[in-house]
Scaffold this active site. Structure first.
Site, short mmCIF file in Angstrom:
data_model
loop_
_atom_site.label_atom_id
_atom_site.label_comp_id
_atom_site.label_asym_id
_atom_site.label_seq_id
_atom_site.Cartn_x
_atom_site.Cartn_y
_atom_site.Cartn_z
N ASP A 1 -39.49 57.17 24.63
CA ASP A 1 -39.34 58.56 25.06
C ASP A 1 -38.00 59.10 24.57
OD1 ASP A 1 -38.87 60.92 26.61
OD2 ASP A 1 -40.12 60.15 28.22
N SER B 1 -42.47 64.60 33.89
CA SER B 1 -41.21 65.18 33.42
C SER B 1 -40.65 66.15 34.46
CB SER B 1 -41.44 65.85 32.06
OG SER B 1 -40.22 66.17 31.44
N HIS C 1 -43.04 60.52 25.26
CA HIS C 1 -43.02 61.43 26.40
C HIS C 1 -44.30 62.24 26.54
CE1 HIS C 1 -40.62 63.37 29.54
NE2 HIS C 1 -41.02 64.56 29.14
#
Length: 306
Positions: free
Chosen positions: A253, A170, A286
């Protein structure tokens, strides 16, 4: 081997540990797959505050310096997140890879508003050096990592700082992609989980860059992976990672459409002949169940180049 025995004093690319910087303090250690998981703290001259980091040393480190993979975590995370949740130590022990997990931002500052938002300030350093007050006083994660922490570890731990891979998740995936391209001689391999691929074009990046770097979008471009890949190509340089970059992205995600934009990274790599393996996974989100599912592939990807 004592955890703070100097083993690899040569630092890469001219970087060196300042004489006044002392060895990191060992906070805790845990036997793990024949190696040892350690947690450290040290007084950072770059940040101006104590900083924490974690290191996994595989059993092979008992014989001398080993290659390492640096993992950069995402928003809200600490040095403990990947260390505890990813399950990476088993494969790292097999491959003889050390793992380095730094924290994600300065902590304990007196900057007003530092904890007002989960995606800016504390735990949201974006792996760059802020140029705007008040953040510029302590938010210097790029210089901290490259010029202080890595040379420090090469000086005091059995890690070969000439054999480093870089990966992240991320915000940390953004950090891995951008730091690898901004410092092309420092890392031999690169991968990312659900990275922020084009921060200039997403709310997370626009918020962070306005706060840390100001309104000048040319300064933003210097920290945008898709722009950096194109800039390298425009300069006539060959692809930085001819063996390829590995990126995994979950299709469930919740941040994919608005924040991550892997298709823009894919497009930039295609235009510049940078080999990229972008794997899209149905049903994965995620979080760290996603990372734990594919971390072995990433470590083997790095081991092949280290």
């Amino acid at each position: 081997m004592h955890p703070l025995t100097p083993t690899d004093p040569c630092s890469p690319c001219g970087a060196s540990v300042p004489a006044e910087v002392v060895a990191p303090t060992l906070r805790s250690e845990h036997a793990c797959f024949g190696g040892v998981q350690r947690f450290y703290q040290h007084d950072s001259a770059t940040i101006g505050l104590p900083m924490r980091f974690a290191v996994y040393q595989p059993p092979q480190a008992q014989q001398g310096p080993v290659p390492a993979v640096v993992y950069l975590a995402g928003l809200t995370c600490t040095e403990e997140t990947f260390t505890v949740k990813a399950g990476a130590q088993r494969v790292a022990a097999e491959l003889g890879l050390a793992l380095l997990m730094p924290d994600t931002s300065p902590r304990g500052t007196d900057v007003p508003g530092q904890s007002d938002a989960w995606d800016f300030g504390v735990a949201a350093g974006f792996y760059l050096d802020a140029t705007q007050a008040p953040w510029s006083a302590h938010w210097r994660m790029e210089s901290y990592l490259l010029d202080e922490l890595l040379p420090l570890l090469g000086e005091h731990l059995p890690i070969s700082v000439r054999r480093l891979g870089l990966m992240g998740h991320s915000m940390g995936g953004h950090g891995a992609l951008t730091l690898a391209y901004r410092h092309p001689d420092r890392f031999r391999s690169l991968s990312a989980f659900a990275p922020i691929c084009a921060p200039m074009q997403c709310p997370w990046g626009q918020k962070a860059y306005t706060g840390y770097l100001g309104e000048d979008r040319s300064a933003w471009a210097a920290h945008d992976a898709t722009e950096l890949i194109r800039q390298r190509h425009a300069s006539g340089l060959p692809p930085l990672f001819p063996q390829g970059i590995l990126v995994d992205q979950g299709l469930a995600d919740p941040f994919l459409a608005e924040q991550l934009h892997p298709h823009l990274l894919e497009q930039a790599c295609s235009e510049t002949a940078q080999p990229l393996t972008l794997r899209r996974h149905a049903a994965y989100d995620h979080g760290y169940y996603f990372i734990a599912s594919f971390v072995e592939d990433h470590l083997r990807h790095h081991a092949a180049s280290l």
